[in-house]
Design an enzyme around this catalytic site. Structure first.
Site, PDB file in Angstrom:
ATOM      1  N   GLU A 167       0.240  17.583  11.552  1.00 11.85           N
ATOM      2  CA  GLU A 167       1.139  18.575  12.149  1.00 11.85           C
ATOM      3  C   GLU A 167       2.286  17.964  12.963  1.00 11.85           C
ATOM      4  O   GLU A 167       2.946  18.650  13.729  1.00 11.85           O
ATOM      5  CB  GLU A 167       0.334  19.584  12.993  1.00 11.85           C
ATOM      6  CG  GLU A 167       0.066  20.907  12.291  1.00 11.85           C
ATOM      7  CD  GLU A 167      -0.976  20.823  11.170  1.00 11.85           C
ATOM      8  OE1 GLU A 167      -1.601  19.759  11.031  1.00 11.85           O
ATOM      9  OE2 GLU A 167      -1.138  21.793  10.427  1.00 11.85           O
ATOM     10  N   TYR A 169       2.064  15.596  15.328  1.00 13.13           N
ATOM     11  CA  TYR A 169       1.730  15.117  16.671  1.00 13.13           C
ATOM     12  C   TYR A 169       1.674  13.584  16.694  1.00 13.13           C
ATOM     13  O   TYR A 169       1.926  12.920  15.684  1.00 13.13           O
ATOM     14  CB  TYR A 169       0.393  15.726  17.116  1.00 13.13           C
ATOM     15  CG  TYR A 169       0.458  17.211  17.405  1.00 13.13           C
ATOM     16  CD1 TYR A 169       1.173  17.706  18.491  1.00 13.13           C
ATOM     17  CD2 TYR A 169      -0.195  18.133  16.580  1.00 13.13           C
ATOM     18  CE1 TYR A 169       1.225  19.070  18.749  1.00 13.13           C
ATOM     19  CE2 TYR A 169      -0.148  19.494  16.840  1.00 13.13           C
ATOM     20  CZ  TYR A 169       0.566  19.963  17.927  1.00 13.13           C
ATOM     21  OH  TYR A 169       0.624  21.310  18.181  1.00 13.13           O
ATOM     22  N   ARG A 217      -8.136  14.829  10.935  1.00 13.36           N
ATOM     23  CA  ARG A 217      -7.207  15.818  10.360  1.00 13.36           C
ATOM     24  C   ARG A 217      -5.994  15.070   9.861  1.00 13.36           C
ATOM     25  O   ARG A 217      -5.241  14.476  10.661  1.00 13.36           O
ATOM     26  CB  ARG A 217      -6.845  16.851  11.429  1.00 13.36           C
ATOM     27  CG  ARG A 217      -5.902  17.920  10.950  1.00 13.36           C
ATOM     28  CD  ARG A 217      -6.617  19.238  10.735  1.00 13.36           C
ATOM     29  NE  ARG A 217      -5.649  20.287  10.461  1.00 13.36           N
ATOM     30  CZ  ARG A 217      -5.290  21.196  11.347  1.00 13.36           C
ATOM     31  NH1 ARG A 217      -5.822  21.197  12.561  1.00 13.36           N
ATOM     32  NH2 ARG A 217      -4.413  22.110  11.030  1.00 13.36           N
ATOM     33  N   HIS A 255       5.079  20.680  12.595  1.00 13.95           N
ATOM     34  CA  HIS A 255       5.548  21.902  13.254  1.00 13.95           C
ATOM     35  C   HIS A 255       7.057  22.099  13.103  1.00 13.95           C
ATOM     36  O   HIS A 255       7.550  23.209  13.166  1.00 13.95           O
ATOM     37  CB  HIS A 255       5.174  21.900  14.735  1.00 13.95           C
ATOM     38  CG  HIS A 255       3.717  22.201  14.971  1.00 13.95           C
ATOM     39  ND1 HIS A 255       3.030  23.136  14.240  1.00 13.95           N
ATOM     40  CD2 HIS A 255       2.827  21.686  15.853  1.00 13.95           C
ATOM     41  CE1 HIS A 255       1.775  23.177  14.659  1.00 13.95           C
ATOM     42  NE2 HIS A 255       1.623  22.306  15.630  1.00 13.95           N
ATOM     43  N   GLN A 342       1.196  37.502  15.673  1.00 14.24           N
ATOM     44  CA  GLN A 342       1.784  38.213  16.811  1.00 14.24           C
ATOM     45  C   GLN A 342       1.009  38.078  18.121  1.00 14.24           C
ATOM     46  O   GLN A 342       1.612  38.008  19.173  1.00 14.24           O
ATOM     47  CB  GLN A 342       1.954  39.694  16.460  1.00 14.24           C
ATOM     48  CG  GLN A 342       3.213  39.947  15.659  1.00 14.24           C
ATOM     49  CD  GLN A 342       3.335  41.406  15.257  1.00 14.24           C
ATOM     50  OE1 GLN A 342       3.172  41.749  14.106  1.00 14.24           O
ATOM     51  NE2 GLN A 342       3.608  42.261  16.205  1.00 14.24           N
TER      52      GLN A 342
HETATM   53 FE1  SF4 Z   1      -3.379  36.094  14.755  1.00 15.33          FE
HETATM   54 FE2  SF4 Z   1      -4.921  38.246  14.666  1.00 15.33          FE
HETATM   55 FE3  SF4 Z   1      -2.492  38.293  13.545  1.00 15.33          FE
HETATM   56 FE4  SF4 Z   1      -4.516  36.893  12.479  1.00 15.33          FE
HETATM   57  S1  SF4 Z   1      -4.375  39.113  12.697  1.00 15.33           S
HETATM   58  S2  SF4 Z   1      -2.442  36.183  12.773  1.00 15.33           S
HETATM   59  S3  SF4 Z   1      -5.547  36.145  14.291  1.00 15.33           S
HETATM   60  S4  SF4 Z   1      -2.939  38.048  15.704  1.00 15.33           S
END
Ligand code: SF4
Ligand code: NAP
Length: 679
Positions: A167, A169, A217, A255, A342
């Protein structure tokens, strides 16, 4: 039910010294609980996932030293005192018969603080802090910090560690010339650039002994210019295996990559082919990841021989019982992660505690519980958008009697518009979940029923939850009753035909959605992996460094000419999700959508839409279009409130009916669930 539902996914994985009960890894996720002393909350959060039968949990990242912090005062594991405090977490997971590994994450040049260090003094595009270039002995110090961190993790009771090498890092930064310009023994040709991860794994293995899991990873496709070639990646995987790693996990993209890797518009399992390529190269188990959110998808990936284990991170936020439900033949009851970011990643990147849009209890397991009621009461919920659905389900789960009224012929409200947008197919899963839960929880659903205040009064409910949603805002443009004018509801719900040249009034979430809907005309690149990869310029890393095509295939030009308009100056879609807004903007740009801001809507007529610019209404211009689509936001619809209150019935207004300007499913579900938890 037996484990024959998902025979590959539910098969145990014998690692020699330890056996994992199935092939599901709860991938590492930074939730915000890692920072400060939130060990009790983490213990409850992880224990719930262990009880849900996940095979192996990986924590969010802990830094091996302060320089490696992602941000100031992020979680770290550097002292015995810190290790002792983690006992709470590991004991809680083990008490549920779970297994847990701690991720060691050194942020390198992605660190958001002035102590950042890196192989070379090269600032990243995602942090304002230029890192200090490490001296040779400084590199040695970082290796020692990794090793000590792993030892402390063992002391804390973890079953293993995940060394974060992907990613973009710290470790990843040594591997590629993009970020490593060193001329000492840690830079130069690839054998020197890859020395750092190999040393870290080798010395960690020596320090922790043979009976401790080390997951490495590994960035299998960097998705950045000057990323690793496939041969280099294979050489690293073989060396890491030789150095003593137990398992290799797949990292996809840095990222800073300009390719979406986990957003909802990424096809399910879009990158499992990369892990499959690696399967022929190493002998230790491989984990694949990214956009895997259903047991059937995970099972197919394993059955196809892409990997030995599947990492699912966000799906475990969405439903802590994911594995248990799959094992018990109740996959249709799983609350599926819709990959919206979100409430998880967008929160992390805004320095807020993570949760989950579809499951507001995620990371709030201690304070948000749906406790059975002592007094069973009767509630009406009016409106079956996300707010009403969540309220109805939580009320019913707690033992109340619930009637849900919906004026349309199907539940879902605005979700029914979201689900038709190309790239938002996961909303179908959300609706499927809600429908199944309404059945299971015996909510009485009244479709095609516009509940009036008198009817509700006559029924004698103890309370009414008003979740009646929104109405489209009227932008009051002169001439807007012209036949060229449509609303977003005409387009998305009623599927009214739309012409070739289109002006969209309003560039919020819905303006963008309408643009994507019109561009793709029912065809979704998300449902066609080859097309999606070509659109974003992703190729086999054996063909181009980092798996990025030198020349991107331009999407077949849309049959439509779209213009997306807003009155304010500045970036279009500025309020879209922090981690996904750029994807929507990039998609529209790739498809030549014109974005115009700082406009006034003067008049609509046969000629199209007349706009002017700025406060002085300068430069009048007719946009010669076939249709003008109004996407000018919404206003709350809560006409039931007053008459019900006058009749003495307790009312509760939630979702868009409460605040239309922030209309979004995250707030709606959170508000509906929290209200119902209290009633
Ligand atoms: Fe994140 Fe929940 Fe949306 Fe999945 S459904 S991307 S876990 S906020
Ligand atoms: P919105 O985000 O509030 O956007 C409304 C748009 O209309 C803005 O561009 C605004 O810009 C314009 N506008 C406002 N008043 C106007 C007026 N009187 N005349 C003309 N234009 C006007 O609303 P939305 O697009 O309907 O989305 C609603 C919510 O749904 C959003 O808050 C979002 O959270 C959610 N949503 C999100 C997504 C996503 O993230 N992809 C998708 C769909 C919905 P100007 O004022 O500058 O003109």
């Amino acid at each position: 039910m037996t484990d024959t539902n998902y025979p590959h996914l539910l098969a145990p994985l014998d690692l020699g010294f330890i056996t994992l009960k199935n092939r599901v890894l709860m991938g590492s996720m930074h939730t915000g609980l890692e920072d400060g002393n939130k060990h009790e909350r983490l213990a409850v959060y992880f224990a719930e996932r262990a009880r849900g039968e996940v095979g192996l949990i990986v924590t969010g990242g802990y830094a091996p030293n302060r320089a490696g912090w992602v941000k100031p005062f992020a979680g770290k594991m550097t002292t015995r005192g810190e290790a002792a405090r983690h006992r709470r977490i590991t004991d809680a997971v083990h008490a549920e018969d779970g297994k847990i590994a701690m991720q060691i994450l050194h942020a390198g040049r992605y660190a958001y603080h002035p102590l950042a260090v890196a192989p070379s003094r090269i600032r990243s595009p995602i942090s304002p802090f230029t890192p200090r270039e490490l001296s040779s002995s400084g590199v040695e110090k970082q290796i020692k910090a990794f090793v000590r961190c792993a030892q402390l993790a063992r002391e804390a009771g973890y079953d293993g560690v995940e060394i974060m090498g992907s990613e973009g890092y710290f470790i990843n930064e040594f591997l590629v010339t993009h970020t490593n310009h060193r001329t000492d023994q840690w830079g130069g040709d690839y054998s020197q650039r890859m020395r750092l991860p190999v040393e870290i794994v080798e010395r960690t293995r020596e320090a922790v002994g043979s009976d401790f899991i080390i997951i490495y990873r590994l960035s299998m496709i960097d998705l950045i210019p000057d990323g690793n070639t496939w041969d280099e990646t294979v050489a690293l995987a073989k060396a890491v295996e030789g150095a003593g790693a137990t398992i290799i996990n797949t990292g996809i993209g840095w990222h800073e990559a300009r390719v979406p890797t986990i957003a909802t518009s990424v096809p399910r399992g879009a990158f499992t082919w990369v892990t499959k390529k690696m399967k022929r190269e190493v002998n230790i188990p491989l984990i694949t990841s990214n956009r895997i959110n259903l047991p059937a998808t995970a099972e197919q990936i394993l059955a196809d021989g892409c990997a030995d284990m599947v990492s699912m991170a966000r799906p475990m936020l969405a439903d802590s019982e994911f594995v248990k439900k799959a094992r018990e033949g109740r996959a249709d009851e799983i609350n599926v992660c819709i990959a919206c970011n979100q409430a998880c990643l967008d929160h992390t990147f805004s320095n807020k505690m993570s949760s989950c849009l579809v499951n507001p209890r995620a990371c709030h397991e201690i304070e948000l519980n749906y406790v059975a009621t002592k007094t069973r009461r009767r509630f009406a919920v009016v409106g079956s958008g996300p707010a009403g659905l969540s309220a109805a389900l939580v009320l019913a789960e707690r033992g109340h009697e619930v009637d849900l009224y919906e004026s349309a012929a199907e539940i879902g409200g605005q979700l029914n518009m979201a689900k038709v947008i190309p790239g938002k197919e996961e909303f179908h899963e959300m609706l499927r979940y809600f429908k199944r839960q309404l059945e299971l929880k015996n909510v009485r659903v009244h479709l095609n029923t516009r509940a009036g205040a008198d009817d509700l009064n006559t029924e004698g409910f103890d309370g009414v939850v008003i979740a009646t949603g929104v109405v489209a805002r009227d932008p009051n443009i002169e001439g807007q009753d012209h036949p060229k004018v449509l609303s977003y509801i005409d387009v998305l719900r009623k599927q009214v035909p739309v012409g070739k040249r289109v002006a969209i009034v309003g560039a919020g979430g819905i303006g963008f959605d309408v643009a994507e809907f019109l561009l793709h005309e029912g065809h979704s690149p998300t449902m066609d992996l080859e097309e999606w990869l070509a659109e974003w310029g992703v190729v086999d890393p054996a063909r181009a460094r980092g798996g990025i095509a030198l020349e991107r295939t331009k999407p077949e030009s849309s049959r439509r000419e779209l213009t997306l308009l807003q009155r304010k100056a500045g970036k279009h879609g500025a309020n879209l999700g922090k981690t996904t807004g750029w994807i929507h903007r990039a998609t529209l740009k790739m498809n030549d959508v014109r974005m115009i801001g700082n406009v006034n809507y003067e008049r609509i007529g046969d000629e199209g839409l007349l706009i002017t610019y700025g406060e002085k209404h300068e430069d009048p211009t007719w946009l010669d279009v076939d249709n003008i689509i109004l996407c000018a936001g919404q206003l709350p619809l809560r006409e039931l409130k007053e008459p019900l209150a006058a009749a003495g019935i307790p009312t509760h207004v939630i979702g868009g009916a409460d605040v239309a300007t922030e209309l979004d499913a995250k707030r709606a579900i959170d508000q509906g669930s929290r209200l119902a938890a209290r009633l």
